[in-house]
Enzyme design. Structure first.
Site, PDB file in Angstrom:
ATOM      1  N   HIS A  44     -63.617  10.870 -16.165  1.00 17.07           N
ATOM      2  CA  HIS A  44     -62.521  11.228 -15.261  1.00 17.07           C
ATOM      3  C   HIS A  44     -62.388  10.199 -14.145  1.00 17.07           C
ATOM      4  O   HIS A  44     -61.283   9.715 -13.843  1.00 17.07           O
ATOM      5  CB  HIS A  44     -62.774  12.626 -14.680  1.00 17.07           C
ATOM      6  CG  HIS A  44     -61.877  12.973 -13.540  1.00 17.07           C
ATOM      7  ND1 HIS A  44     -60.706  13.673 -13.703  1.00 17.07           N
ATOM      8  CD2 HIS A  44     -61.985  12.721 -12.206  1.00 17.07           C
ATOM      9  CE1 HIS A  44     -60.127  13.835 -12.527  1.00 17.07           C
ATOM     10  NE2 HIS A  44     -60.877  13.257 -11.598  1.00 17.07           N
ATOM     11  N   GLU A  45     -63.509   9.849 -13.505  1.00 18.33           N
ATOM     12  CA  GLU A  45     -63.474   8.890 -12.392  1.00 18.33           C
ATOM     13  C   GLU A  45     -63.006   7.519 -12.858  1.00 18.33           C
ATOM     14  O   GLU A  45     -62.216   6.851 -12.176  1.00 18.33           O
ATOM     15  CB  GLU A  45     -64.860   8.780 -11.752  1.00 18.33           C
ATOM     16  CG  GLU A  45     -65.347  10.044 -11.065  1.00 18.33           C
ATOM     17  CD  GLU A  45     -64.427  10.489  -9.944  1.00 18.33           C
ATOM     18  OE1 GLU A  45     -63.830   9.609  -9.271  1.00 18.33           O
ATOM     19  OE2 GLU A  45     -64.285  11.709  -9.739  1.00 18.33           O
ATOM     20  N   HIS A  51     -59.292   7.123 -13.183  1.00 12.02           N
ATOM     21  CA  HIS A  51     -58.561   6.729 -11.963  1.00 12.02           C
ATOM     22  C   HIS A  51     -58.428   5.207 -11.898  1.00 12.02           C
ATOM     23  O   HIS A  51     -57.378   4.679 -11.501  1.00 12.02           O
ATOM     24  CB  HIS A  51     -59.287   7.240 -10.719  1.00 12.02           C
ATOM     25  CG  HIS A  51     -59.138   8.710 -10.487  1.00 12.02           C
ATOM     26  ND1 HIS A  51     -57.916   9.329 -10.389  1.00 12.02           N
ATOM     27  CD2 HIS A  51     -60.072   9.694 -10.322  1.00 12.02           C
ATOM     28  CE1 HIS A  51     -58.087  10.631 -10.172  1.00 12.02           C
ATOM     29  NE2 HIS A  51     -59.383  10.874 -10.132  1.00 12.02           N
ATOM     30  N   GLU A  78     -55.044  13.521 -10.558  1.00 10.33           N
ATOM     31  CA  GLU A  78     -56.191  14.256 -11.101  1.00 10.33           C
ATOM     32  C   GLU A  78     -55.921  14.750 -12.518  1.00 10.33           C
ATOM     33  O   GLU A  78     -56.783  14.670 -13.388  1.00 10.33           O
ATOM     34  CB  GLU A  78     -56.538  15.438 -10.186  1.00 10.33           C
ATOM     35  CG  GLU A  78     -57.090  15.046  -8.829  1.00 10.33           C
ATOM     36  CD  GLU A  78     -58.348  14.208  -8.938  1.00 10.33           C
ATOM     37  OE1 GLU A  78     -59.235  14.559  -9.750  1.00 10.33           O
ATOM     38  OE2 GLU A  78     -58.448  13.204  -8.214  1.00 10.33           O
TER      39      GLU A  78
END
Length: 475
Positions: free
Chosen positions: A335-336, A339, A415
């Site tokens: 997920h990070e 970004h 997100e």
């Protein structure tokens, strides 16, 4: 007729009084709006005492009740601290606290042999006194939050001595950065001529990039211990995942956040080809600072692969009540890294710098307006630092509120996109379980008032994220 007569009377006031009144009115309007939103959410905490059916599979009643009580306590604290802050700020404005502190700074400079012509020196003394005042008035609230609320709900890991040492260290480090940067910024504004706003913006851009670059290597280690993630399966899998998306990973660190709090987190930092990942030890179920301490006390050397540890160590690590399994940690990192891969970090930097340039441009337009200074008690002088304070903090307040809301909406969108990226990496199932664990570990309350959530949540509510992942979980 009475209301319109009052408005007409207001507009007949001198400009400085209208400005001062508008600033106070807007400040209290924002406070009342925030209080209204908080009350809506507080009602949710009070009335939602049983696990809703849609949450039955992901949260037990005991955890639900713990998170409800934790968030209720935080909401109560936020109400009183917010009320105090608003009253304090209003009294400072009404009783001329800003011009008083400026005059006091001038007297201190006079004692040291610096006259009124040393405006930058006086500005630095003003900043030092203002931040000291803020630190002292905020200390009781910080103590209560740490040693009452966080302690009550099992998050605080600090002793009073550690807390105070940390507070002093933070104040000193802040001054070491704030004062030199402020002096250079003021000097640039003074000598920059008609286009000083361009030079001031470029300077703040360089400073922000430098701080981001050096923070984790030189500033953060002053407060927490960073150690390389031990060689093993987790590190190998992180490196493989980073390589698969061309993330230029150079190092993976574990920060011992457990010495301060049991809240968990993960992030990456660095520019260009020098990226680092930082994992909080509280995020890792299979990593324990305690195990290393036991080994050191026994005179044994910890094995890099974690094998061969004593049964006592294995039992304590196994019984660790928080953190994620390696597969879930990888999903969180997926997920990070999403970004980064999707350009969210760069987009945020661009938005921030566009906003900064606009603000400096408007500052250049407004700095010559004497009525702005007069509205805050500066009738005979217009110090540059005070102009920055008045314009950026007070005059730009309506704009800042709108911008903050827009950035919150954008953040939620980012997100969801980062979650979708983790799905593409095949991490949907593990991210699903990780989000549930992290919500449980941090006692997040999964039920939100829609208006409170829309205005405040930079991350989507848990249920919305889980629903988005549900159809893509891997078997």
């Amino acid at each position: 007729m009475g209301m319109w007569a009052s408005l007409d009377a207001m507009w007949e006031m001198p400009a400085e009084k209208r400005i001062f009144g508008a600033v106070l009115l807007f400040s209290w309007t924002v406070y009342l709006w925030e209080s209204f939103l908080a009350q809506r959410q507080r009602r949710i905490y009070k009335t939602t005492t049983h696990v809703p059916p849609e949450l039955g599979q992901i949260m037990d009643s005991e955890t639900f009740e713990k998170s409800r009580l934790y968030q209720l306590d935080k909401s109560t604290f936020s109400f009183w601290s917010g009320l105090y802050s608003e009253i304090e700020g209003t009294l400072i404005l009404l009783f001329g606290g800003i011009p008083y502190l400026w005059r006091l700074s001038g007297r201190f400079c006079g004692y040291a042999g610096f006259g009124p012509e040393y405006e930058i020196t006086q500005s630095l003394v003003f900043l030092l006194l203002a931040t000291l005042f803020s630190a002292l008035t905020g200390l009781p609230w910080s103590l209560y939050n740490t040693f009452v609320i966080e302690e009550k709900h099992g998050f605080n890991q600090q002793t009073l001595g550690f807390f105070m040492k940390d507070a002093v260290k933070k104040f000193v480090v802040t001054q070491c950065i704030l004062l030199p940067v402020s002096s250079l910024l003021l000097y640039i504004i003074k000598i920059g001529g008609d286009y000083f706003f361009i030079y001031a913006w470029l300077f703040t851009l360089v400073v922000s990039l430098v701080l981001v670059t050096i923070y984790a290597d030189y500033i953060a280690p002053l407060f927490d211990k960073f150690t390389p993630l031990p060689e093993g399966k987790l590190k190998q899998e992180i490196e493989v995942m980073a390589k698969s998306i061309d993330f230029p990973l150079t190092k993976v660190y574990v920060v011992e956040g457990s010495k301060r709090s049991s809240h968990s987190n993960a992030y990456f930092y660095g520019f260009f080809k020098n990226k680092r990942i930082v994992l909080f030890d509280t995020l890792l179920e299979e990593y324990s600072v305690l195990s290393k301490d036991i080994l050191e006390e026994s005179g044994m050397e910890p094995r890099k692969d974690g094998e061969g540890d004593s049964e006592e160590i294995k039992a304590k690590v196994k019984n660790k009540k928080q953190g994620c399994k390696n597969e879930e940690v990888l999903a969180v990192l997926g997920h990070e890294l999403g970004h980064w891969k999707l350009g969210h970090t760069v987009k945020n930097i661009i938005i921030s710098q566009m906003n900064s340039f606009l603000c400096f441009f408007l500052f250049a337009v407004l700095i010559g307006r004497k009525e702005l200074f007069a509205a805050f008690g500066f009738h005979t002088s217009q110090p540059t630092l005070i102009g920055l304070l008045i314009i950026f903090q007070f005059i730009f307040s309506p704009y800042n509120e709108v911008l903050s809301f827009c950035l919150t909406v954008l953040s939620r969108r980012f997100e969801f996109q980062a979650d979708a990226f983790a799905k593409k990496l095949g991490k949907a199932k593990d991210l699903y379980s990780a989000l549930i664990k992290l919500n449980k570990d941090n006692l997040g309350f999964p039920v939100s008032d829609w208006l409170f959530s829309m205005w405040h949540y930079s991350h989507p509510p848990l249920l919305e994220r889980l629903q988005a992942l549900e159809n893509s979980k891997q078997d």
